[in-house]
Write an enzyme that holds these catalytic residues in place. Structure first.
Site, PDB file in Angstrom:
ATOM      1  N   PRO A   1       3.602  -0.494   0.358  1.00  0.00           N
ATOM      2  CA  PRO A   1       4.183   0.372  -0.284  1.00  0.00           C
ATOM      3  C   PRO A   1       4.339   1.433  -0.399  1.00  0.00           C
ATOM      4  O   PRO A   1       3.904   2.553   0.314  1.00  0.00           O
ATOM      5  CB  PRO A   1       2.005   0.174  -1.066  1.00  0.00           C
ATOM      6  CG  PRO A   1       1.432   0.035   0.190  1.00  0.00           C
ATOM      7  CD  PRO A   1       2.529  -0.515   1.056  1.00  0.00           C
ATOM      8  N   GLU A   2       5.868   1.798  -0.902  1.00  0.00           N
ATOM      9  CA  GLU A   2       6.079   2.806  -1.229  1.00  0.00           C
ATOM     10  C   GLU A   2       6.458   3.457  -2.877  1.00  0.00           C
ATOM     11  O   GLU A   2       5.506   2.779  -3.163  1.00  0.00           O
ATOM     12  CB  GLU A   2       7.372   2.146  -0.926  1.00  0.00           C
ATOM     13  CG  GLU A   2       8.147   1.343   0.208  1.00  0.00           C
ATOM     14  CD  GLU A   2       9.334   1.126   0.855  1.00  0.00           C
ATOM     15  OE1 GLU A   2      10.865   1.585  -0.088  1.00  0.00           O
ATOM     16  OE2 GLU A   2       9.578   0.728   1.406  1.00  0.00           O
TER      17      GLU A   2
ATOM     18  N   HIS B   1     -12.076  -6.509   4.796  1.00  0.00           N
ATOM     19  CA  HIS B   1     -10.809  -5.558   5.103  1.00  0.00           C
ATOM     20  C   HIS B   1     -11.013  -4.382   3.864  1.00  0.00           C
ATOM     21  O   HIS B   1     -10.164  -3.706   3.629  1.00  0.00           O
ATOM     22  CB  HIS B   1      -9.917  -5.947   4.716  1.00  0.00           C
ATOM     23  CG  HIS B   1      -8.930  -6.678   5.961  1.00  0.00           C
ATOM     24  ND1 HIS B   1      -9.024  -6.070   7.296  1.00  0.00           N
ATOM     25  CD2 HIS B   1      -8.380  -8.196   5.773  1.00  0.00           C
ATOM     26  CE1 HIS B   1      -8.958  -7.423   7.512  1.00  0.00           C
ATOM     27  NE2 HIS B   1      -9.041  -8.096   7.315  1.00  0.00           N
TER      28      HIS B   1
ATOM     29  N   ARG C   1      -4.223  -3.749   7.985  1.00  0.00           N
ATOM     30  CA  ARG C   1      -4.027  -3.445   9.133  1.00  0.00           C
ATOM     31  C   ARG C   1      -4.451  -1.868   9.464  1.00  0.00           C
ATOM     32  O   ARG C   1      -4.155  -1.504  11.163  1.00  0.00           O
ATOM     33  CB  ARG C   1      -2.291  -3.578   9.314  1.00  0.00           C
ATOM     34  CG  ARG C   1      -1.541  -4.047  10.207  1.00  0.00           C
ATOM     35  CD  ARG C   1       0.139  -3.898  10.125  1.00  0.00           C
ATOM     36  NE  ARG C   1      -0.312  -5.355   9.483  1.00  0.00           N
ATOM     37  CZ  ARG C   1       0.100  -6.337   9.418  1.00  0.00           C
ATOM     38  NH1 ARG C   1       1.548  -6.391   9.822  1.00  0.00           N
ATOM     39  NH2 ARG C   1       0.132  -7.561   9.196  1.00  0.00           N
TER      40      ARG C   1
END
Length: 286
Positions: free
Chosen positions: A2-3, A99, A118
């Site tokens: 995600p940018e 997650h 992550r």
DNA sequence: ATTTCATCCTGGAGGC
DNA sequence: TGCCTCCAGGATGAAA
């Protein structure tokens, strides 16, 4: 990853879904991701959030900001794989359960899940954040300082940024100088401007520097319109993939022909990041 | 002060 | 098939 365009798209989706709704409860399944001055008192903080309405959903750089009607703030840094999913089914019902680190329980039994395989993502609990001037509260919480938004960068400010001997890609990734670009859009902007990623900033002429700023804004705007880029993990809050991947010119295309000139796209390491470029369209020299 | 570098973390890819 | 190693990378904090 995600940018800026992906977080912008997430903010738009969440805004549509939960602005004005009651946050009945914020469930934290992994307290280790919580940061900020209320880190040790997160239960008490979230008790103040419970039952309040969502007043604002916005974005600063790659950070997603949710502000309640009593001015308490949930600020998410999404890291590498952070995403939000809207739904109504119980968390344990799908493959993302392990997650799912935070669950916002909204009225009508709807859920907003923060999912991050992550685990580079973080949740900052802030108070006193003014949605129009978020940086002050971020600084007070001792978050790293952010440079100007890439889409709001002025030409004279960008010209000054280029007065350094660092490589241009390193500068574009430095969030304290210009905020919002990540690895994908840095590479794409450099291709669009015809600049080699290892080029020293100080060796870039004013004219080419302005080309670069225009390229940055253009690629970000087009990516926002396309709903962002899904390379592997990214999904919108509604589960949709971004449509910008097929428009990428260099990122992830090493070994494939340049769409402009046919030369083979190369991949090198710059600033510790995989860096993709066309050796013909982005010559090393001036 | 400025800039580089290791670290965190796990799924997936590739090697044997 | 299965086990092992390596790699991806945003932000941070230590080191140069």
């Amino acid at each position: 990853m995600p940018e800026l365009p992906e977080v912008e798209n997430i903010a738009a989706g969440l805004r549509e879904a939960i602005r004005g709704e009651y946050l009945e409860r914020v469930e934290v399944r992994r307290p280790g991701i919580i940061q900020g001055p209320h880190r040790r008192r997160w239960r008490r903080f979230l008790a103040q959030v419970a039952g309040r309405r969502v007043a604002r959903v916005t974005r600063r750089a790659k950070r997603l900001i949710i502000v309640t009607d009593n001015r308490l703030t949930l600020l998410f840094q999404l890291g590498m794989t952070g995403k939000f999913l809207l739904g109504t089914k119980p968390v344990e019902a799908d493959e993302f359960a392990k997650h799912t680190h935070v669950v916002l329980h909204v009225g009508d039994r709807r859920l907003v899940r923060f999912i991050d395989a992550r685990r580079f993502g973080r949740l900052w609990l802030l108070d006193g954040l003014d949605p129009d001037e978020p940086d002050e509260a971020m600084n007070a919480a001792r978050m790293g300082p952010l440079g100007p938004e890439a889409l709001a960068m002025r030409t004279d400010a960008f010209r000054r940024l280029l007065q350094t001997e660092r490589s241009v890609k390193t500068l574009l990734l430095d969030q304290t100088r210009i905020a919002g670009l990540g690895n994908i859009y840095a590479d794409e902007a450099l291709f669009a401007a015809g600049i080699h990623p290892t080029r020293r900033c100080g060796a870039i002429s004013d004219e080419v520097g302005q080309d670069l700023l225009r390229a940055i804004k253009s690629v970000l705007r087009r990516a926002i319109r396309a709903g962002g880029t899904t390379f592997s993990d990214y999904r919108s809050p509604y589960g949709d993939m971004g449509r910008f991947r097929r428009r990428l010119r260099v990122y992830g295309r090493q070994g494939e022909p340049c769409r402009r000139c046919g030369a083979t796209i190369e991949k090198i390491v710059v600033a510790g990041r995989g860096t993709h470029f066309c050796p013909t369209c982005q010559p090393v020299g001036p």
